[in-house]
Structures are given as structure tokens and as C-alpha cells.
Design a protein around this motif. Structure first.
Motif, short mmCIF file in Angstrom:
data_model
loop_
_atom_site.label_atom_id
_atom_site.label_comp_id
_atom_site.label_asym_id
_atom_site.label_seq_id
_atom_site.Cartn_x
_atom_site.Cartn_y
_atom_site.Cartn_z
N ASP A 45 -8.41 1.99 -8.93
CA ASP A 45 -8.71 0.89 -9.85
C ASP A 45 -7.35 0.39 -10.33
N SER A 46 -7.28 -0.85 -10.79
CA SER A 46 -6.00 -1.27 -11.37
C SER A 46 -6.27 -2.14 -12.58
N ARG A 47 -5.37 -2.06 -13.53
CA ARG A 47 -5.47 -2.86 -14.75
C ARG A 47 -4.51 -4.04 -14.59
N ALA A 48 -5.01 -5.26 -14.77
CA ALA A 48 -4.14 -6.43 -14.63
C ALA A 48 -2.98 -6.32 -15.62
N GLU A 49 -1.83 -6.83 -15.21
CA GLU A 49 -0.64 -6.68 -16.06
C GLU A 49 -0.87 -7.25 -17.46
N ARG A 50 -1.53 -8.42 -17.50
CA ARG A 50 -1.72 -9.08 -18.80
C ARG A 50 -2.76 -8.36 -19.65
N ALA A 51 -3.55 -7.48 -19.01
CA ALA A 51 -4.64 -6.82 -19.75
C ALA A 51 -4.33 -5.36 -20.06
N ARG A 52 -3.06 -4.97 -19.89
CA ARG A 52 -2.72 -3.58 -20.20
C ARG A 52 -2.86 -3.37 -21.70
N GLY A 53 -3.34 -2.26 -22.07
CA GLY A 53 -3.72 -2.02 -23.48
C GLY A 53 -5.12 -1.44 -23.43
N GLY A 54 -5.55 -0.85 -24.52
CA GLY A 54 -6.88 -0.23 -24.53
C GLY A 54 -6.89 1.04 -23.70
N ARG A 55 -8.10 1.58 -23.55
CA ARG A 55 -8.23 2.85 -22.82
C ARG A 55 -8.31 2.59 -21.33
N PRO A 56 -7.62 3.42 -20.54
CA PRO A 56 -7.76 3.30 -19.08
C PRO A 56 -9.19 3.63 -18.65
N SER A 57 -9.65 3.00 -17.57
CA SER A 57 -11.04 3.18 -17.16
C SER A 57 -11.26 4.50 -16.41
N ARG A 58 -10.19 5.11 -15.96
CA ARG A 58 -10.34 6.36 -15.18
C ARG A 58 -9.51 7.48 -15.82
N PRO A 59 -9.79 8.74 -15.46
CA PRO A 59 -9.14 9.84 -16.18
C PRO A 59 -7.62 9.94 -16.00
N ARG A 60 -7.09 9.39 -14.92
CA ARG A 60 -5.64 9.47 -14.73
C ARG A 60 -5.06 8.06 -14.58
#
Ligand code: SF4
Length: 272
Positions: A45-60
Motif C-alpha cells: 500500500d502507499s500513502r500519497a506524499e501530500r496525504a502523509r499524516g494520520g495513522r498508517p493503514s498497515r502495521p508496518r
């Protein structure tokens, strides 16, 4: 030209991952759409650069070669079961420099693109700082001591121009400059001096949002060499090459050898 050791090591680590389904990549591992598609296919999975913040969706979480601030690293450590840290050692070195300059009581100025993930990480480590990408963005900073460093992929001639302006607009400040441009960026920029003198047009291969790829094209244009930017062979247009007898080829540090080879093969077939 092409992939630097920092990107190569980060990719090797990612593709060696046994359980990508448990990992969120924190931003874009490299600014290269072909590689991002492969990572998605592998199960990350990947978090968009602009949306980094909040809890990650996966355990690592996998931290990219661009790095994050120490504060962000600590936050992610606390919210996950573990980090896979592929921060390039030369980005780490820039973080150490930023912390050292801040510890000396300096206002930190990063010569680099505001909003770029590497620059955000560097500024996130210091109590106060600014990012400037060009001489026109330089200001008078109301601090007696300034500490200046560079985003690792900034062309050396841009660094020199911005630094000159910082000194000019802050004549009474004690300015300490530490050059943190990485060696691969320096090598690729130097190679362009030679290339620009030998060709009529240069093809620059790399992701559209890759900072160092954009910097390669900008340097070539400054040297008077026309450029065509492509992400892969399918972006090449015959019309761009009409009347051109010598073509150069270069690529950003996040461009895979296979992509460069494919562009070269297409260029050669177009030439034939
Ligand atoms: S461009 Fe330089 S700093 Fe960035 S990953 Fe490559 S070697 Fe490291």
C-alpha cells in the motif's frame, strides 16, 4: 546517469520484502511511475506524499530514500509494529547537518524546493527554518546567525547563486554554509556540461515529479541544449527530432536502467 545507489538500495530492500501486504510505503519510494506500479502489483500500500499524516493503514511502514524528520519517525514508530527505513545515507547526513546548525542557534535555510518531501523532512527537524529554490525567493532573515544547507539533489550552480543572494540580503548575519549536495547529483550535473556541447537535443528520462530529473533538464536548457523530457519510450515523438543529427540521453537518479535502455533502443530505431 540513471539510478543512484540510494534509490537502488531502497528498491532492493523493498523488493526483498517477504510480506508487502503488511507494509504502507510512506510517500513515493521513487518519483517514477513504472516503479510505483510494480510496487503496487507486489502488494504494497502507499500513502500519497501530500496525504502523509494520520495513522498508517498497515502495521508496518517503509520510509523512502527521501527520509522523514525525527519527529515523524518517532510518531510512526509509536503507531506501527515497525519501520523499514530506506532513508539514503546522504539524506541522513543532511539531517545531521540541519540539527548541528540549529544546535548552534542558527536559523536554518535549505536551498531546495519548498514542499518537496526531503525538504519537509529537513525543516521538520529544526525549530525554525526556510526553504528557497532560487535567488528570487531569498529574503532578509531577522536572525543574527544563519545556517545554510542544500536539498541533496540541487544543482551546484543553483546552490552558488542562492547562497550569494542569502549573503547579499543578510550582510550582517553570521552565515555558515554546509554543502550537502550528494555526489551522484554532482556527477550527473557535471556530465551534462560535456553532453550539452556535443549534441543538438537531449532526451531526459525520469518521472514528471522527480526533482533531480527536472534539474537535469533545467541545466541542459541553461547550457543552450534543447531538451525533451520523457518518462519512457512511448513519450518519444518523431516530430521532436526532425532535422536533428546528434541526440544526447540522460536520466534522473530514480530512472531504472531498463527504462533508459528502452528509450535508447527507441531512439536508435527512430534514427534508423
Ligand atoms: S539522489 Fe543522492 S541523496 Fe537522493 S537517494 Fe540518490 S544518492 Fe541519495
Amino acid at each position: 546517469m540513471g539510478t543512484c545507489f540510494g534509490v537502488r538500495d531502497a528498491l532492493e530492500r523493498a523488493f526483498a520484502e517477504q510480506d508487502p501486504g503488511t507494509v504502507t510505503i510512506w510517500g513515493e519510494l521513487v518519483h517514477n511511475p513504472a516503479v510505483l506500479a510494480r510496487l503496487r502489483d507486489a502488494g504494497f500500500d502507499s500513502r500519497a506524499e501530500r496525504a502523509r499524516g494520520g495513522r498508517p493503514s498497515r502495521p508496518r511502514v517503509l520510509i523512502t530514500a527521501h527520509g522523514v524528520s525525527n519527529r515523524e519517525r518517532a510518531r510512526l514508530e509509536a503507531q506501527t509494529e515497525g519501520l523499514i527505513d530506506t532513508t539514503c545515507p546522504l539524506v541522513k547526513k543532511a539531517h545531521d547537518v540541519a540539527l548541528e546548525l540549529a544546535a548552534e542557534g542558527r536559523h536554518v535555510v535549505v536551498i531546495g524546493r519548498r514542499g518537496h518531501v526531503e525538504v519537509e523532512g529537513l525543516l521538520g527537524d529544526v525549530p525554525h527554518g526556510d526553504a528557497v529554490a532560487s535567488p528570487s525567493e531569498v529574503a532578509h532573515y531577522p536572525y543574527p546567525r544563519l545556517g545554510v544547507l542544500c536539498q541533496t539533489t540541487t544543482p551546484p550552480d543553483e546552490v552558488a547563486a542562492v547562497l550569494r543572494e542569502i549573503r547579499a540580503l543578510n550582510p550582517s548575519a553570521d552565515v555558515r554554509f554546509v554543502d550537502t549536495v550528494c555526489a551522484p547529483t554532482r556527477d550527473r550535473q557535471e556530465a551534462l556540461q560535456e553532453l550539452a556541447g556535443e549534441v543538438e537535443l537531449a532526451v531526459v528520462v525520469g518521472g514528471r515529479n522527480s526533482n533531480n530529473t527536472a534539474a537535469l533538464a533545467a541545466t541542459l536548457e541553461k547550457l543552450g541544449c534543447r531538451t525533451v523530457r520523457v518518462e519512457g519510450p512511448d513519450d518519444l515523438r518523431v516530430g521532436d527530432f526532425v532535422g536533428v543529427t546528434r541526440v544526447g540521453l540522460t536520466a534522473g537518479t530514480s530512472t531504472l536502467d531498463a527504462t533508459i535502455d528502452a528509450v535508447e533502443a527507441r531512439l536508435r530505431s527512430m534514427g534508423a
